[in-house]
Design an enzyme around this catalytic site. Structure first.
Site, PDB file in Angstrom:
ATOM      1  CG  ASP A  67      29.355  46.512 -71.328  1.00  8.66           C
ATOM      2  OD1 ASP A  67      28.139  46.521 -71.696  1.00  8.66           O
ATOM      3  OD2 ASP A  67      29.682  45.333 -70.944  1.00  8.66           O
ATOM      4  CG  ASN A 136      36.656  36.124 -69.343  1.00 10.83           C
ATOM      5  OD1 ASN A 136      35.397  36.287 -69.677  1.00 10.83           O
ATOM      6  ND2 ASN A 136      37.569  37.064 -70.050  1.00 10.83           N
ATOM      7  CG  HIS A 138      33.435  39.490 -69.312  1.00 10.88           C
ATOM      8  ND1 HIS A 138      34.247  40.070 -70.422  1.00 10.88           N
ATOM      9  CD2 HIS A 138      32.257  39.091 -70.152  1.00 10.88           C
ATOM     10  CE1 HIS A 138      33.505  39.709 -71.663  1.00 10.88           C
ATOM     11  NE2 HIS A 138      32.431  39.210 -71.261  1.00 10.88           N
ATOM     12  CD  GLU A 143      37.686  41.552 -69.727  1.00 16.21           C
ATOM     13  OE1 GLU A 143      36.730  40.078 -69.990  1.00 16.21           O
ATOM     14  OE2 GLU A 143      37.368  41.645 -71.207  1.00 16.21           O
TER      15      GLU A 143
HETATM   16  P1  PGA Z   1      28.051  37.135 -76.191  1.00 19.43           P
HETATM   17  O1  PGA Z   1      28.479  38.235 -74.752  1.00 19.43           O
HETATM   18  O2  PGA Z   1      26.626  37.328 -75.860  1.00 19.43           O
HETATM   19  O3  PGA Z   1      28.095  38.224 -77.519  1.00 19.43           O
HETATM   20  O4  PGA Z   1      28.252  36.061 -75.409  1.00 19.43           O
HETATM   21  C1  PGA Z   1      28.457  37.908 -73.565  1.00 19.43           C
HETATM   22  C2  PGA Z   1      29.057  38.975 -73.083  1.00 19.43           C
HETATM   23  O5  PGA Z   1      30.566  39.324 -73.210  1.00 19.43           O
HETATM   24  O6  PGA Z   1      28.945  39.212 -71.446  1.00 19.43           O
END
Ligand code: PGA
Length: 247
Positions: A67, A136, A138, A143
């Protein structure tokens, strides 16, 4: 799903790097799906060390990032283009023309999204996809509520993600509100997936992802339907699981 628990973040990073190094040795022109965020940083460091000290050769691999933020130029220090070069690509012998990252500055996002899907297809599909997980649920920027069959497209970031990611920006108002992200269907089309998670703040969502029902409200739970997924966790991230797991 193969769930593996290790004692520390260092251990999961080292094991993840060993798994990927083996994949590259078995298939030098591996098509590797890459993730950003804090979770894979240790893994990228370990792979860089393997390149420098053991000669791990990245020259033939093709990469596809999951992404990118919409509206941040490649030179912005929070763009994922910048992140990947700073933390990984600039330190290994990857061929720049085989690096693929969604273009968050394109004039016509829909066309750019379709082209990204075409590129993945032309590369023969993703052999091995690395994933983190948002607090969350995702995966990439899919999301809660995202279509479980979605392909690469524009997605707004949830309030939770904007808040989580604001730690990387000077203020929450600077966090982009939209992204281009591989879809859940795109991710699920990978031959093999490795999800890594560490820390207590991921324990609850890891439980939902692995032991909860499959639901668009926890996009990562769709991984229960994939043929070949490994979930690599530190003790904290695994602390709410009731399953017996390998270590
Ligand atoms: P993080 O993010 O590795 O900074 O915890 C993971 C994500 O949002 O996929």
């Amino acid at each position: 799903m193969l769930i593996i628990q290790k004692n520390s973040y260092e251990e999961i990073s080292t094991l993840a790097a060993k798994i990927i190094a083996q994949k590259i040795k078995n298939k030098p022109n591996l098509v590797l799906g890459l993730a950003t965020g804090s979770t894979p940083l240790g893994l990228y460091k370990a792979l860089i060390n393997m390149h420098k000290n053991e000669g791990l050769d990245f020259s033939k691999i093709t990469t596809f990032n999951l992404d990118e933020y919409i509206g941040l130029p490649q030179t912005h220090n929070q763009s994922y283009y910048y992140f990947m070069h700073e933390n990984f690509f600039n330190h290994i012998n990857i061929s720049k023309r085989l690096i693929n990252i969604p273009d968050g500055m394109s004039e016509k996002h829909d066309i750019a999204c379709n082209q990204y899907e075409d590129k993945i297809r032309h590369a023969g599909g993703i052999d091995f996809q690395i994933l983190g997980i948002g607090s969350n649920g995702h995966i990439a920027f899919n999301e809660p509520g995202s279509s479980l069959n979605s392909r690469t497209r524009v997605k707004p970031l949830s309030k939770k993600t904007i808040k989580d990611n604001s730690r990387f920006f000077n203020s929450i108002d600077e966090v982009p509100t939209k992204s281009i992200t591989m879809g859940i269907g795109t991710i699920m089309s990978s031959q093999e997936i490795l999800l890594i998670a560490n820390g207590l703040n991921k324990a609850e969502i890891i439980k939902s992802c692995i032991e909860g029902p499959i639901s668009a409200m926890c996009p990562a739970s769709i991984l229960q339907m994939h043929r070949k997924v490994t979930v690599l966790l530190d003790k904290d991230a695994a602390s709410k699981l009731t399953l017996e797991i390998e270590s």
